[in-house]
Design a protein around this motif. Structure first.
Motif, PDB file in Angstrom:
ATOM      1  N   MET A 116     -19.314  -4.623 -35.575  1.00 26.34           N
ATOM      2  CA  MET A 116     -19.956  -3.636 -36.443  1.00 26.34           C
ATOM      3  C   MET A 116     -21.452  -3.867 -36.448  1.00 26.34           C
ATOM      4  O   MET A 116     -21.932  -5.000 -36.386  1.00 26.34           O
ATOM      5  CB  MET A 116     -19.395  -3.750 -37.866  1.00 26.34           C
ATOM      6  CG  MET A 116     -18.054  -3.060 -38.056  1.00 26.34           C
ATOM      7  SD  MET A 116     -17.405  -3.168 -39.739  1.00 26.34           S
ATOM      8  CE  MET A 116     -16.584  -4.763 -39.649  1.00 26.34           C
ATOM      9  N   THR A 117     -22.206  -2.800 -36.580  1.00 20.80           N
ATOM     10  CA  THR A 117     -23.648  -2.874 -36.682  1.00 20.80           C
ATOM     11  C   THR A 117     -24.028  -3.203 -38.129  1.00 20.80           C
ATOM     12  O   THR A 117     -23.204  -3.090 -39.045  1.00 20.80           O
ATOM     13  CB  THR A 117     -24.270  -1.532 -36.283  1.00 20.80           C
ATOM     14  OG1 THR A 117     -23.850  -0.521 -37.230  1.00 20.80           O
ATOM     15  CG2 THR A 117     -23.819  -1.122 -34.883  1.00 20.80           C
TER      16      THR A 117
ATOM     17  N   ALA B 257     -23.129  -2.687 -43.953  1.00 22.45           N
ATOM     18  CA  ALA B 257     -23.616  -2.274 -45.270  1.00 22.45           C
ATOM     19  C   ALA B 257     -22.689  -1.236 -45.883  1.00 22.45           C
ATOM     20  O   ALA B 257     -22.388  -1.279 -47.086  1.00 22.45           O
ATOM     21  CB  ALA B 257     -25.036  -1.724 -45.151  1.00 22.45           C
ATOM     22  N   ALA B 258     -22.217  -0.284 -45.055  1.00 18.49           N
ATOM     23  CA  ALA B 258     -21.295   0.727 -45.561  1.00 18.49           C
ATOM     24  C   ALA B 258     -19.979   0.092 -45.981  1.00 18.49           C
ATOM     25  O   ALA B 258     -19.379   0.463 -47.005  1.00 18.49           O
ATOM     26  CB  ALA B 258     -21.066   1.794 -44.499  1.00 18.49           C
ATOM     27  N   LEU B 259     -19.492  -0.893 -45.196  1.00 18.91           N
ATOM     28  CA  LEU B 259     -18.242  -1.573 -45.541  1.00 18.91           C
ATOM     29  C   LEU B 259     -18.387  -2.351 -46.839  1.00 18.91           C
ATOM     30  O   LEU B 259     -17.502  -2.304 -47.706  1.00 18.91           O
ATOM     31  CB  LEU B 259     -17.836  -2.515 -44.402  1.00 18.91           C
ATOM     32  CG  LEU B 259     -16.589  -3.371 -44.641  1.00 18.91           C
ATOM     33  CD1 LEU B 259     -15.351  -2.493 -44.862  1.00 18.91           C
ATOM     34  CD2 LEU B 259     -16.361  -4.337 -43.482  1.00 18.91           C
TER      35      LEU B 259
ATOM     36  N   ALA C  98     -19.360  -9.087 -35.731  1.00 16.59           N
ATOM     37  CA  ALA C  98     -20.082  -8.279 -34.740  1.00 16.59           C
ATOM     38  C   ALA C  98     -19.138  -7.667 -33.715  1.00 16.59           C
ATOM     39  O   ALA C  98     -19.390  -6.575 -33.198  1.00 16.59           O
ATOM     40  CB  ALA C  98     -21.140  -9.141 -34.051  1.00 16.59           C
ATOM     41  N   ASP C  99     -18.016  -8.343 -33.400  1.00 19.25           N
ATOM     42  CA  ASP C  99     -17.080  -7.857 -32.389  1.00 19.25           C
ATOM     43  C   ASP C  99     -15.968  -6.998 -32.983  1.00 19.25           C
ATOM     44  O   ASP C  99     -15.079  -6.549 -32.247  1.00 19.25           O
ATOM     45  CB  ASP C  99     -16.447  -9.038 -31.652  1.00 19.25           C
ATOM     46  CG  ASP C  99     -17.472  -9.845 -30.867  1.00 19.25           C
ATOM     47  OD1 ASP C  99     -18.505  -9.260 -30.476  1.00 19.25           O
ATOM     48  OD2 ASP C  99     -17.248 -11.057 -30.664  1.00 19.25           O
ATOM     49  N   VAL C 100     -16.004  -6.775 -34.283  1.00 22.32           N
ATOM     50  CA  VAL C 100     -14.970  -5.975 -34.941  1.00 22.32           C
ATOM     51  C   VAL C 100     -15.522  -4.575 -35.211  1.00 22.32           C
ATOM     52  O   VAL C 100     -16.568  -4.450 -35.858  1.00 22.32           O
ATOM     53  CB  VAL C 100     -14.517  -6.636 -36.260  1.00 22.32           C
ATOM     54  CG1 VAL C 100     -13.448  -5.788 -36.942  1.00 22.32           C
ATOM     55  CG2 VAL C 100     -14.005  -8.040 -36.004  1.00 22.32           C
ATOM     56  N   PRO C 101     -14.883  -3.529 -34.741  1.00 18.62           N
ATOM     57  CA  PRO C 101     -15.389  -2.171 -35.008  1.00 18.62           C
ATOM     58  C   PRO C 101     -15.058  -1.721 -36.424  1.00 18.62           C
ATOM     59  O   PRO C 101     -14.135  -2.237 -37.058  1.00 18.62           O
ATOM     60  CB  PRO C 101     -14.649  -1.322 -33.976  1.00 18.62           C
ATOM     61  CG  PRO C 101     -13.364  -2.051 -33.757  1.00 18.62           C
ATOM     62  CD  PRO C 101     -13.678  -3.507 -33.888  1.00 18.62           C
ATOM     63  N   MET C 102     -15.826  -0.765 -36.891  1.00 15.92           N
ATOM     64  CA  MET C 102     -15.526  -0.184 -38.197  1.00 15.92           C
ATOM     65  C   MET C 102     -14.214   0.591 -38.146  1.00 15.92           C
ATOM     66  O   MET C 102     -13.366   0.471 -39.030  1.00 15.92           O
ATOM     67  CB  MET C 102     -16.661   0.752 -38.633  1.00 15.92           C
ATOM     68  CG  MET C 102     -16.370   1.513 -39.924  1.00 15.92           C
ATOM     69  SD  MET C 102     -16.233   0.455 -41.370  1.00 15.92           S
ATOM     70  CE  MET C 102     -17.937   0.537 -41.953  1.00 15.92           C
TER      71      MET C 102
ATOM     72  N   GLY D  40     -11.414 -10.020 -40.018  1.00  6.08           N
ATOM     73  CA  GLY D  40     -11.233 -10.456 -38.630  1.00  6.08           C
ATOM     74  C   GLY D  40      -9.795 -10.782 -38.284  1.00  6.08           C
ATOM     75  O   GLY D  40      -9.339 -10.521 -37.165  1.00  6.08           O
ATOM     76  N   ARG D  41      -9.032 -11.339 -39.238  1.00  7.90           N
ATOM     77  CA  ARG D  41      -7.645 -11.704 -38.959  1.00  7.90           C
ATOM     78  C   ARG D  41      -6.784 -10.472 -38.664  1.00  7.90           C
ATOM     79  O   ARG D  41      -6.048 -10.464 -37.667  1.00  7.90           O
ATOM     80  CB  ARG D  41      -7.069 -12.499 -40.132  1.00  7.90           C
ATOM     81  CG  ARG D  41      -5.727 -13.154 -39.838  1.00  7.90           C
ATOM     82  CD  ARG D  41      -5.197 -13.918 -41.039  1.00  7.90           C
ATOM     83  NE  ARG D  41      -6.143 -14.908 -41.510  1.00  7.90           N
ATOM     84  CZ  ARG D  41      -6.833 -14.808 -42.643  1.00  7.90           C
ATOM     85  NH1 ARG D  41      -6.685 -13.756 -43.437  1.00  7.90           N
ATOM     86  NH2 ARG D  41      -7.674 -15.747 -43.001  1.00  7.90           N
ATOM     87  N   PRO D  42      -6.812  -9.412 -39.481  1.00  5.85           N
ATOM     88  CA  PRO D  42      -6.040  -8.206 -39.138  1.00  5.85           C
ATOM     89  C   PRO D  42      -6.486  -7.564 -37.825  1.00  5.85           C
ATOM     90  O   PRO D  42      -5.666  -6.988 -37.103  1.00  5.85           O
ATOM     91  CB  PRO D  42      -6.278  -7.276 -40.329  1.00  5.85           C
ATOM     92  CG  PRO D  42      -6.668  -8.177 -41.453  1.00  5.85           C
ATOM     93  CD  PRO D  42      -7.425  -9.301 -40.818  1.00  5.85           C
ATOM     94  N   TRP D  43      -7.780  -7.648 -37.509  1.00  8.50           N
ATOM     95  CA  TRP D  43      -8.254  -7.083 -36.240  1.00  8.50           C
ATOM     96  C   TRP D  43      -7.652  -7.828 -35.052  1.00  8.50           C
ATOM     97  O   TRP D  43      -7.223  -7.222 -34.070  1.00  8.50           O
ATOM     98  CB  TRP D  43      -9.780  -7.132 -36.190  1.00  8.50           C
ATOM     99  CG  TRP D  43     -10.362  -6.834 -34.847  1.00  8.50           C
ATOM    100  CD1 TRP D  43     -11.040  -7.680 -34.036  1.00  8.50           C
ATOM    101  CD2 TRP D  43     -10.304  -5.587 -34.149  1.00  8.50           C
ATOM    102  NE1 TRP D  43     -11.413  -7.062 -32.874  1.00  8.50           N
ATOM    103  CE2 TRP D  43     -10.978  -5.760 -32.915  1.00  8.50           C
ATOM    104  CE3 TRP D  43      -9.748  -4.347 -34.441  1.00  8.50           C
ATOM    105  CZ2 TRP D  43     -11.104  -4.748 -31.984  1.00  8.50           C
ATOM    106  CZ3 TRP D  43      -9.877  -3.326 -33.503  1.00  8.50           C
ATOM    107  CH2 TRP D  43     -10.548  -3.529 -32.299  1.00  8.50           C
ATOM    108  N   THR D  44      -7.572  -9.156 -35.146  1.00  9.77           N
ATOM    109  CA  THR D  44      -6.952  -9.943 -34.085  1.00  9.77           C
ATOM    110  C   THR D  44      -5.474  -9.586 -33.942  1.00  9.77           C
ATOM    111  O   THR D  44      -4.955  -9.458 -32.825  1.00  9.77           O
ATOM    112  CB  THR D  44      -7.107 -11.440 -34.371  1.00  9.77           C
ATOM    113  OG1 THR D  44      -8.503 -11.763 -34.444  1.00  9.77           O
ATOM    114  CG2 THR D  44      -6.457 -12.274 -33.272  1.00  9.77           C
TER     115      THR D  44
END
Length: 232
Positions: A1-2, A7-9, A40-44, A73-77
């Motif tokens: 994410m940028t 900030a939005a999250l 940084a590697d996790v998308p919104m 990060g855990r759910p994204w993985t």
């Protein structure tokens, strides 16, 4: 994410849990930097099922504790792992002789599936529909499910069965269609003889020619069947 997406999250999370809201601009900036460094590697969000806000909401549905970056990060993985496990590599369009292009296409496809920008490819059927229908027809008509070309290639590895198929094709009596009283081979299986090495039994081996008693029984049953009167 940028940083803007972080900030939005965090603004969304602040509405769910005011404990994480930061009124001081410096603290808010430090919080954004920290979360952006870790996520940084996790998308919104992705086109196929992933949304970081959904992960945050599900965290608060199950836990009373403030959310941490690891809870995103855990759910994204887990999301990526599930998609890769359901993915079956399609045949690359690259030239098979170009191993680098072939491998690169596989890597790109898997990365797209894992990151949610492409759907997992389903497992392809091993037998196409027309061939499957042909196999069903062969079974219904009592024919072998092995195609003729394959049977020809396998003949030297199964000489007894190949001889049987050739004899039946010529209209001769199916000798293997009856049980063998001498070796106990059931109908459809070749006769066997005990293999002796150095005076001790070492298993059995198949015979190309069936035992004489089996041949006689097959001829006898064929003669009895021919003598039976037909009913109209």
């Amino acid at each position: 994410m940028t940083p803007r997406e972080i900030a939005a999250l965090l603004a969304y999370i602040g509405r769910l849990d005011p404990r994480l809201a930061r009124s001081d601009q410096a603290e808010a900036g430090a919080q954004i930097d920290q979360w952006q460094e870790l996520l940084a590697d996790v998308p919104m969000a992705t086109p196929y099922g992933w949304d970081a806000r959904t992960a945050a909401r599900e965290h608060y549905q199950l836990s009373p504790y403030p959310i941490l970056p690891a809870d995103i990060g855990r759910p994204w993985t887990a999301y990526k792992r599930d998609r890769i496990q359901r993915h079956h590599d399609p045949l690359p369009s690259a030239d098979p002789e170009d191993s680098e292009a072939w491998a690169a296409e596989l890597v790109r496809t898997r990365a797209a599936v894992a990151t949610g920008t492409a759907q997992p490819a389903p497992l392809r059927q091993l037998v196409a529909a027309p061939e499957g229908q042909q196999q069903e027809r062969r079974r219904a008509e009592g024919e072998s499910c092995i195609p003729p070309a394959a049977r020809h290639l396998l003949a030297r590895f199964r000489p007894a069965l190949a001889a049987r198929e050739a004899a039946v094709a010529r209209g001769e009596i199916d000798i293997l269609g009856v049980d063998c009283e001498q070796c106990g081979a059931s109908a459809g299986r070749p006769c066997r003889v005990r293999r002796i090495e150095h005076g001790f039994p070492r298993g059995t081996r198949q015979l190309v020619d069936p035992h004489a008693c089996r041949r006689n029984l097959a001829h006898q049953r064929a003669a009895n069947h021919a003598q039976q009167p037909t009913t109209v």
